[in-house]
Write an enzyme that holds these catalytic residues in place. Structure first.
Site, mmCIF file in Angstrom:
data_model
loop_
_atom_site.group_PDB
_atom_site.id
_atom_site.type_symbol
_atom_site.label_atom_id
_atom_site.label_comp_id
_atom_site.label_asym_id
_atom_site.label_seq_id
_atom_site.Cartn_x
_atom_site.Cartn_y
_atom_site.Cartn_z
ATOM 1 N N GLU A 102 -12.813 -33.828 -32.651
ATOM 2 C CA GLU A 102 -12.554 -34.479 -31.284
ATOM 3 C C GLU A 102 -10.972 -34.620 -31.354
ATOM 4 O OE1 GLU A 102 -13.044 -35.039 -28.816
ATOM 5 O OE2 GLU A 102 -14.476 -36.380 -28.029
ATOM 6 N N ASP A 106 -11.559 -43.084 -27.773
ATOM 7 C CA ASP A 106 -11.283 -44.256 -27.022
ATOM 8 C C ASP A 106 -12.258 -45.229 -27.027
ATOM 9 O OD1 ASP A 106 -9.169 -44.772 -24.719
ATOM 10 O OD2 ASP A 106 -11.108 -44.586 -23.484
HETATM 11 P P1 IMP Z 1 -14.648 -41.973 -25.643
HETATM 12 O O1 IMP Z 1 -15.838 -41.264 -25.232
HETATM 13 O O2 IMP Z 1 -14.224 -43.153 -24.578
HETATM 14 O O3 IMP Z 1 -14.223 -42.364 -26.944
HETATM 15 O O4 IMP Z 1 -13.485 -40.756 -24.737
HETATM 16 C C1 IMP Z 1 -13.146 -39.821 -25.655
HETATM 17 C C2 IMP Z 1 -12.670 -38.719 -24.598
HETATM 18 O O5 IMP Z 1 -11.814 -39.403 -23.315
HETATM 19 C C3 IMP Z 1 -11.918 -37.579 -25.381
HETATM 20 O O6 IMP Z 1 -12.337 -36.710 -25.571
HETATM 21 C C4 IMP Z 1 -10.746 -37.431 -24.323
HETATM 22 O O7 IMP Z 1 -11.216 -36.054 -23.748
HETATM 23 C C5 IMP Z 1 -10.949 -38.467 -23.190
HETATM 24 N N1 IMP Z 1 -9.429 -39.487 -23.697
HETATM 25 C C6 IMP Z 1 -9.387 -40.416 -23.943
HETATM 26 N N2 IMP Z 1 -8.316 -41.014 -24.126
HETATM 27 C C7 IMP Z 1 -7.308 -40.193 -23.387
HETATM 28 C C8 IMP Z 1 -5.958 -40.101 -23.512
HETATM 29 O O8 IMP Z 1 -5.143 -40.617 -23.682
HETATM 30 N N3 IMP Z 1 -5.529 -38.615 -22.985
HETATM 31 C C9 IMP Z 1 -6.527 -37.621 -22.418
HETATM 32 N N4 IMP Z 1 -7.791 -37.806 -22.994
HETATM 33 C C10 IMP Z 1 -8.273 -39.042 -23.190
HETATM 34 MG MG MG Z 2 -12.360 -34.540 -24.810
#
Ligand code: IMP
Ligand code: MG
Length: 184
Positions: A102, A106
């Site tokens: 990954e 986030d």
């Molecule tokens: P999660 O499911 O919220 O952990 O999100 C993960 C996904 O969100 C990552 O694979 C990214 O595609 C996107 N993402 C999260 N933070 C950022 C950022 O600061 N910049 C660009 N994409 C992000």
């Molecule tokens: Mg992503």
């Protein structure tokens, strides 16, 4: 030269190279047994650059596969659920030691979901590797097996990461100027 929409470079090319080298060493050490069949699972599209650099530095045999998922929509805020846009389809999953690659964690939703999904599909083993981690943003509890660096709660782009599909090709990880998304 820095892109005009970038407020600040957070992680430069040399630092990225060092981080990826260290991760490749850890992974190569852990997957070196004859009984291992390492499959790097690149999560499209954000992990393209990271996966490409990481695979070149591994010293163990490796296969590559891809999945595409979305949880983010268009903006800078995560959506609530994970959609599979491209699935992992192969007949020998029970023989694969899958390492999910990954770009960034986030909320934790994407990786928490994917780990459960792959276990359910019957892979031999599943672990996770992320280049970047924003621990302060977690909604779902999640710890990756391999982690590049923790970063503060800033929206970052470059080295595969996008805002509205742009900036993925930048060779560094940079902080996007807030006015770029606030004026949309
Ligand atoms: P999660 O499911 O919220 O952990 O999100 C993960 C996904 O969100 C990552 O694979 C990214 O595609 C996107 N993402 C999260 N933070 C950022 C950022 O600061 N910049 C660009 N994409 C992000
Ligand atoms: Mg992503």
């Amino acid at each position: 030269m820095m892109n005009k929409d970038v407020a600040k470079i957070m992680i430069g090319e040399e630092d990225l190279d060092g981080i990826v080298s260290r991760l490749a060493e850890e992974i190569s050490r852990d997957y070196s047994g004859d009984d291992k069949r390492l499959v790097l699972l690149c999560i499209l599209k954000g992990s393209i650059v990271f996966t490409g650099d990481l695979m070149k530095k591994l010293t163990v045999p490796v296969e590559i596969d891809c999945m595409r998922v979305s949880s983010y929509g268009n903006g800078t805020e995560s959506g609530g659920n994970v959609n599979i846009l491209l699935d992992l389809v192969r007949p020998d999953l029970d023989k694969c030691d899958v390492l999910i690659v990954e770009d960034i964690i986030d909320s934790g939703r994407t990786l928490a979901y994917l780990v459960g999904y792959l276990k359910h599909k019957g892979v031999k083993s599943v672990k996770t590797c992320t280049l970047l981690d924003k621990p302060s943003r977690r909604v779902v509890e999640f710890e990756p097996d391999y982690k590049g660096v923790e970063i503060p709660d800033e929206f970052v782009i470059g080295y595969g990461l996008d805002y509205a599909e742009m900036y993925r090709a930048l060779p560094y990880v940079g902080i996007l100027k807030p006015e770029v998304y606030e004026n949309k």
